[in-house]
Design a protein around this motif. Structure first.
Motif, mmCIF file in Angstrom:
data_model
loop_
_atom_site.group_PDB
_atom_site.id
_atom_site.type_symbol
_atom_site.label_atom_id
_atom_site.label_comp_id
_atom_site.label_asym_id
_atom_site.label_seq_id
_atom_site.Cartn_x
_atom_site.Cartn_y
_atom_site.Cartn_z
ATOM 1 N N VAL A 158 0.780 -0.964 -0.205
ATOM 2 C CA VAL A 158 0.179 -0.035 -0.110
ATOM 3 C C VAL A 158 0.862 1.265 0.001
ATOM 4 C CG1 VAL A 158 -1.587 1.289 1.462
ATOM 5 C CG2 VAL A 158 -1.920 -1.133 1.239
ATOM 6 N N ALA A 161 2.379 1.766 -3.418
ATOM 7 C CA ALA A 161 1.765 2.290 -4.358
ATOM 8 C C ALA A 161 1.298 3.983 -4.158
ATOM 9 C CB ALA A 161 0.169 1.804 -4.159
ATOM 10 N N THR B 87 -7.014 -7.682 3.356
ATOM 11 C CA THR B 87 -5.967 -7.005 2.833
ATOM 12 C C THR B 87 -5.997 -6.680 1.552
ATOM 13 O OG1 THR B 87 -4.864 -8.978 3.063
ATOM 14 C CG2 THR B 87 -4.358 -7.635 4.906
ATOM 15 N N ALA B 88 -6.330 -7.695 0.692
ATOM 16 C CA ALA B 88 -6.336 -7.468 -0.808
ATOM 17 C C ALA B 88 -7.153 -6.366 -1.206
ATOM 18 C CB ALA B 88 -6.883 -9.046 -1.334
ATOM 19 N N ILE B 89 -8.566 -6.286 -0.447
ATOM 20 C CA ILE B 89 -9.197 -5.043 -0.797
ATOM 21 C C ILE B 89 -8.565 -3.543 -0.725
ATOM 22 C CG2 ILE B 89 -11.203 -3.752 -0.324
ATOM 23 C CD1 ILE B 89 -12.589 -6.097 0.461
ATOM 24 N N VAL B 90 -7.748 -3.413 0.334
ATOM 25 C CA VAL B 90 -7.222 -2.126 0.562
ATOM 26 C C VAL B 90 -5.803 -2.090 -0.506
ATOM 27 C CG1 VAL B 90 -5.858 -0.757 2.225
ATOM 28 C CG2 VAL B 90 -7.756 -2.173 2.870
ATOM 29 N N VAL B 91 -4.997 -3.178 -0.417
ATOM 30 C CA VAL B 91 -4.183 -3.073 -1.735
ATOM 31 C C VAL B 91 -4.935 -2.850 -3.071
ATOM 32 C CG1 VAL B 91 -2.624 -4.643 -2.866
ATOM 33 C CG2 VAL B 91 -2.588 -4.613 -0.215
ATOM 34 N N VAL B 93 -7.265 -0.997 -3.652
ATOM 35 C CA VAL B 93 -7.773 0.418 -4.067
ATOM 36 C C VAL B 93 -6.460 1.247 -4.196
ATOM 37 C CG1 VAL B 93 -8.043 1.186 -1.715
ATOM 38 C CG2 VAL B 93 -8.963 2.191 -3.426
ATOM 39 N N ALA B 94 -5.554 0.766 -3.657
ATOM 40 C CA ALA B 94 -3.973 1.541 -3.737
ATOM 41 C C ALA B 94 -3.402 1.069 -5.098
ATOM 42 C CB ALA B 94 -2.815 0.996 -2.719
ATOM 43 N N THR B 95 -3.759 -0.052 -5.663
ATOM 44 C CA THR B 95 -3.092 -0.290 -6.963
ATOM 45 C C THR B 95 -4.155 0.556 -7.855
ATOM 46 O OG1 THR B 95 -4.274 -2.400 -7.064
ATOM 47 C CG2 THR B 95 -2.109 -2.317 -6.708
#
Lengths: 184, 141, 145
Positions: A158, A161, B87-91, B93-95
């Protein structure tokens, strides 16, 4: 009853996805994407994943909608007329879907307590969490303690990114916004 | 194929249908913002597929009572997929933000976010470069 | 958005409870649904809402950009630092059992510290991304919406 709720939510999600496919005004597309996220959050609740539903509602309907609106304001409001219909994408999608559905035929049926996912380590986590950590929310215990390594990696991703976004459009190249405070 | 089998696998098939709708948006539309929305739909469908693997029929959310007096008769769903997807959801949105930042930069460089326009501009630049290069090298192009 | 009176009043009313709720989700995350990731996103949502309605300049006065970037790095380092501390008190990296005299307490402290790191990192990362996008935005006329 569960099946019925799932089916209704699915019908709404498929309708939203098809509307996104057809719409050409990007504002409507972005808003429908937010609706889609909110519907999927509802589905996560029926699947017992309350933590995930929580995150999806905050992220999908909140942050990512704002970011897409910001992008839209910086780029364009309307999609160009779609090019002529070509059967190739549809063919690719149908074949991929058929292969995936063929793959599910061997899977244990939905909600089965005897499936490998349930009988391997999940029971251990549920059993050991109160003894090891004393934390009632098993998801938090696994996230922060048992699988702390993974979560550390995700946090770094995160962060990375954000660094990427800042390098691409962030404050390091400061020439384009002489009066940045006025964007309201 | 019995009714039981169909009901037991219906959820998976519906997820795959949603997934393929997102995939179709990605491959068939030329607008980059729309492509990213399609990618998001694809991503959320994968999340739902994962979570549905962790569901136990008749189970409840994997959160114990605060006093940790656990009733052994209560069935809890599998918490592991929840952790992965959380954790994948937050990652995700960052990507997604990274992708949108790229779209903004593309718009600033090319003046368009349609795939066709950008390919056209690219080809024109290529042709110009070729003719320049060609005349310098003796007029091949 | 100077003339959208209803939006301004509602935002003023609703932003503080959102931040309070984010803190609740952060620190009650081991007893109820929630945790660092959710709390961070909710906290960022409150700030972004404030920024959209009252303008970027005001929200940048609350949380200046230089601080946002440093806090994001601090969050990640707090996570890693907890792991390193547990390494130095005689357990493996990110094994919190040795952080207190009872392993259970140690686990609890470790989880709280780590979740705080995640919360700070996620909230500031989301705000930083919002700043990056909003700083570039040309003025949007209300007629366009």
């Amino acid at each position: 009853m569960d099946v019925l709720i799932n089916l209704v939510l699915f019908a709404m999600m498929v309708a939203t996805a098809l509307a996104i496919l057809r719409m050409r005004r990007l504002f409507a597309v972005v808003m429908l994407a937010g609706v889609f996220s909110l519907l999927s959050a509802l589905l996560f609740v029926t699947l017992d994943a309350v933590d995930v539903a929580f995150t999806e509602a905050a992220v999908g309907a909140g942050i990512s909608t704002v970011l897409m609106l910001g992008t839209m304001a910086l780029t364009s409001r309307e999609e160009k007329m779609p090019r002529k219909f070509s059967p190739l994408p549809l063919l690719v999608v149908c074949i991929t879907g058929a292969v995936l559905i063929y793959g599910t035929l061997d899977m244990p049926s939905f909600g089965s307590a005897q499936s490998p996912a349930q009988t391997h380590v999940a029971a251990q986590y549920l059993e050991r969490t109160p003894k090891d950590t004393g934390v009632p929310n098993v998801v938090t215990a696994i996230l922060a303690s048992y699988r702390g390594y993974d979560t550390f990696g995700e946090t770094v991703v995160v962060f990375t990114a954000a660094v990427g976004v800042l390098i691409l459009i962030g404050g390091f190249a400061r020439r384009r916004d002489p009066e940045e405070g006025d964007a309201d | 194929m019995t009714l039981e089998f169909v009901l037991g696998h219906l959820n998976y098939w519906l997820f795959i249908i949603l997934m393929m709708t997102g995939f179709y948006i990605v491959v068939s539309r030329g607008n980059y913002v729309k492509k990213i929305v399609g990618l998001n739909i694809f991503q959320v469908s994968v999340f739902m597929f994962y979570i549905s693997i962790g569901k136990v029929q008749g189970g409840t959310a994997p959160i114990f009572p605060v006093d940790l007096n656990i009733n052994p008769d209560v069935l809890y769903s599998n918490p592991l997929p929840h952790v992965l997807i959380l954790t994948a959801i937050v990652v995700g949105v960052a990507t997604t933000a990274l992708g949108l930042a790229l779209v903004v930069r593309i718009r600033e460089e090319y003046g368009s976010i349609e795939e066709e326009d950008i390919l056209e501009i690219e080809q024109r630049i290529q042709a110009e470069e070729n003719s320049e290069h060609g005349s310098a090298m003796g007029g091949r192009a | 958005m100077r003339h959208h009176l209803i939006l301004r009043v509602i935002t003023k009313l609703i932003a503080p409870p959102i931040i309070l709720f984010a803190l609740y989700v952060q620190f009650h995350g081991d007893y109820s649904p929630g945790g660092g990731f959710q709390a961070g996103v909710i906290f960022a949502a409150a700030l972004i809402l404030f920024g959209i309605v009252f303008g970027l300049r005001k929200v940048k006065r609350v949380l200046p950009p230089w601080l946002v970037i440093r806090l994001a790095a601090f969050g990640v380092l707090l996570y890693g630092g907890t792991g390193v501390v547990s390494l130095f008190v005689g357990k493996s990296f990110l094994d919190y059992s040795a952080l207190a005299s009872y392993p259970k307490d140690g686990q609890h402290y470790g989880i709280i510290a780590v979740e705080l790191g995640v919360g700070i990192a996620v909230a500031t990362v989301m705000v930083a991304i919002y700043y990056a996008f909003a700083s570039r935005t040309p003025r949007i006329n209300d007629e366009d919406w």
